[in-house]
Design an enzyme around this catalytic site. Structure first.
Site, PDB file in Angstrom:
ATOM      1  N   ASN A 132       0.802  -1.235   0.000  1.00 13.78           N
ATOM      2  CA  ASN A 132       0.000   0.000   0.000  1.00 13.78           C
ATOM      3  C   ASN A 132       0.832   1.281   0.000  1.00 13.78           C
ATOM      4  OD1 ASN A 132       0.674  -0.765   2.651  1.00 13.78           O
ATOM      5  ND2 ASN A 132      -1.061   0.328   3.525  1.00 13.78           N
ATOM      6  N   HIS A 156       9.336  -7.977  -0.615  1.00 12.85           N
ATOM      7  CA  HIS A 156       8.240  -7.055  -0.871  1.00 12.85           C
ATOM      8  C   HIS A 156       7.027  -7.807  -1.409  1.00 12.85           C
ATOM      9  CE1 HIS A 156       6.665  -3.149  -0.880  1.00 12.85           C
ATOM     10  NE2 HIS A 156       7.667  -2.474  -1.410  1.00 12.85           N
ATOM     11  N   ALA A 157       5.883  -7.132  -1.408  1.00 12.09           N
ATOM     12  CA  ALA A 157       4.656  -7.712  -1.936  1.00 12.09           C
ATOM     13  C   ALA A 157       4.805  -8.008  -3.422  1.00 12.09           C
ATOM     14  CB  ALA A 157       3.487  -6.759  -1.699  1.00 12.09           C
ATOM     15  N   GLY A 207       1.918  -5.684   7.754  1.00 17.04           N
ATOM     16  CA  GLY A 207       0.965  -6.465   6.990  1.00 17.04           C
ATOM     17  C   GLY A 207      -0.237  -6.838   7.817  1.00 17.04           C
ATOM     18  N   GLU A 229       3.937  -4.402  12.572  1.00 13.58           N
ATOM     19  CA  GLU A 229       2.920  -3.349  12.404  1.00 13.58           C
ATOM     20  C   GLU A 229       1.811  -3.971  11.580  1.00 13.58           C
ATOM     21  OE1 GLU A 229       0.651  -1.053  10.508  1.00 13.58           O
ATOM     22  OE2 GLU A 229       2.383  -0.077   9.587  1.00 13.58           O
ATOM     23  N   LEU A 230       0.708  -4.275  12.254  1.00 13.90           N
ATOM     24  CA  LEU A 230      -0.351  -5.062  11.625  1.00 13.90           C
ATOM     25  C   LEU A 230      -1.575  -4.200  11.327  1.00 13.90           C
ATOM     26  CD1 LEU A 230       0.139  -8.236  13.863  1.00 13.90           C
ATOM     27  CD2 LEU A 230       1.296  -7.619  11.721  1.00 13.90           C
ATOM     28  N   CYS A 263      -3.365   1.477   6.857  1.00 19.52           N
ATOM     29  CA  CYS A 263      -3.547   0.840   8.170  1.00 19.52           C
ATOM     30  C   CYS A 263      -4.065   1.835   9.197  1.00 19.52           C
ATOM     31  CB  CYS A 263      -2.219   0.252   8.656  1.00 19.52           C
ATOM     32  SG  CYS A 263      -1.595  -1.096   7.627  1.00 19.52           S
ATOM     33  N   GLU A 360     -11.145  -5.191  10.282  1.00 20.83           N
ATOM     34  CA  GLU A 360     -10.611  -4.094   9.478  1.00 20.83           C
ATOM     35  C   GLU A 360     -11.258  -4.095   8.098  1.00 20.83           C
ATOM     36  OE1 GLU A 360      -6.293  -2.183   8.355  1.00 20.83           O
ATOM     37  OE2 GLU A 360      -6.432  -4.364   8.475  1.00 20.83           O
TER      38      GLU A 360
END
Length: 455
Positions: A132, A156-157, A207, A229-230, A263, A360
């Site tokens: 993102n 990475h994604a 993620g 960091e979710l 997020c 979320e």
């Protein structure tokens, strides 16, 4: 060998394909990163800062190119993509300016001849990063980690591998020696093997909650530190003294920034009963007026979601919430035509136990929750498995601060949207993860905090 594919979310067309590397090749790159660390950790802060300044300059000079790449890969509006690159340069310069003082030895007065705490690098850090913010998320990890004397490898994604390789190239062009920052274009299934590699000393992940649990399980079994960091379901309390024009401006941008895929975006709006109807009326009008369209168009307010599967997932969450008793006021229908677009959507009568309250919603969907008074608003905001960011909107700063101190989250902003700032620590509690990024707290996550006693 499989490939990582970049598909433009605007039209569904394939932009590029990137050949995956085998785990054996990944281990070779990690070994090179370990070899590079041996000499890198001995370099001075001045030497590291010089390279970090050069990297910042590259972000400045290549801003348009990098921004267009980001927009093409994951669909954020071009204006926001430029701001992302600008923020990368800011973070680089912050750590170039401040790392030496942030990691300076701390003298401790004891009965010893000399005693102090020193902060020494650890080794090769693995970063598992999301799509993102394909540049900023990586730089947020890499700038402090490298300035502390560590080296980094990036997983990475899959859909932003162009950004991953562009970052690797930028570090190289800035003058960082080979092995200091390396992109590992591996399958997600190979992450376990990478974490278990003897040369990896720690892992940072940004993620989803399930991804964090998976990585933490493997890292924990191997006694390797993690920073996670979710997800988040940030609550914004709108108090009854709020300026409703300003409040709904904040709410609209907060929910639609980065196409709703942030997020720390405002997701649950807890509005006091006295102003609820007036807030809703203005909010609906502004969300309806926000222009959805081509993210390369400067006039577009928000673009498509990053992938079709993500668009379908959030639509299922909206549908489920409605089935549970929530009411759809705006949006909520998949548009015809190409692209991963989803309209600005507002759900009302949202309550605990509903999908939009408990989980979320990572997209352009706002949940409105009515509270009878301030105490109930605080209780509703805190009734969440997440604790990343939170906010209070009020005309009384002291009142806002009092409420903010009672909110269970890693950060809380009064009359401003939650954002990450290199001068402040960033991270969450509960299922939003643990550990901190940015500021002095962030740079000290991946160092050996060593006590020295000299008698």
């Amino acid at each position: 060998m499989s490939k990582a594919m970049t598909i433009n979310p605007v039209n569904g067309e394939t932009v590029a394909e990137y050949e995956r590397i085998a785990i054996s090749k990944a281990k070779e790159k990690i070994a090179l990163a370990k070899e590079a660390y041996i000499s890198w950790k001995e370099t001075s802060f001045a030497e590291r800062s010089k390279l970090m300044y050069a990297l910042a300059d590259l972000f400045d000079s290549g801003k348009e190119e990098y921004a267009q790449l980001t927009t093409t890969e994951m669909g954020k509006t071009i204006g926001q993509a430029r701001k992302e690159i600008e923020k990368c340069a800011w973070v680089c310069r912050f750590y170039a300016d401040n790392s030496e003082s942030l990691l300076g030895k701390e003298i401790v007065d004891t009965e010893a001849h000399k005693s102090y705490v020193t902060f020494q690098p650890m080794g090769v850090i693995l970063a598992v990063m999301p799509w993102n913010f394909p540049f900023y998320q990586v730089v947020r990890f890499a700038a402090p980690a490298l300035m502390a004397g560590n080296t980094g490898v990036l997983k990475h994604a899959s859909n932003v591998q162009g950004s991953a390789f562009a970052l690797e190239d930028a570090f190289r062009k800035a003058g960082f020696p080979e092995g200091i920052f390396t992109n590992l274009n591996i399958n997600a299934g190979n992450v376990k093997d990478v974490i278990e590699d003897k040369n990896i000393v720690a892992v940072t992940l940004t993620g989803s909650d399930p991804a964090g649990r998976s990585v933490a399980t493997v890292a924990g079994a191997n006694l390797k530190k993690t920073v996670l960091e979710l997800g988040g379901s940030d609550a914004y309390i709108v108090l009854d003294d709020a300026d409703l024009e300003e409040a709904t401006d904040l709410a609209t941008f907060g929910r639609l920034q980065n196409n709703g895929q942030t997020c720390i975006a405002a997701k649950r709006f807890v509005v006091l009963d006295a102003i609820y109807d007036s807030f809703l009326e203005r909010f609906v009008k502004k969300m309806r007026q926000a222009k959805m369209g081509d993210p390369m168009d400067e006039s577009t307010y928000y673009g498509p979601m990053a992938r079709l599967d993500l668009r379908d997932e959030i639509h299922e969450q909206v549908t489920k919430t409605i089935a549970q008793g929530g009411r759809l006021i705006l949006g909520g229908k998949i548009p015809e035509g190409r692209g991963a677009y989803y309209p600005a959507t507002i759900l009302v009568d949202v309550k605990p136990g509903m999908e939009a309250f408990d989980n979320e919603l990572f997209g352009s969907v706002a949940s409105l929750i009515r509270a009878t008074d301030e105490d109930e608003a605080i209780a509703l905001a805190n009734n969440s498995q997440f604790g990343l960011g939170s906010g209070v909107i009020t005309s009384d700063r002291e009142r806002g601060e009092k409420v903010a101190l009672q909110l269970e989250a890693g950060s809380c902003f009064v009359n401003k949207l939650v954002t990450s700032d290199p001068r402040l620590p960033f991270g969450g509690i509960k299922n939003s993860g643990y550990g901190r990024e940015l500021s002095g707290y962030g740079i000290r996550e991946f160092v050996n905090i060593k006590s020295l006693w000299i008698d």
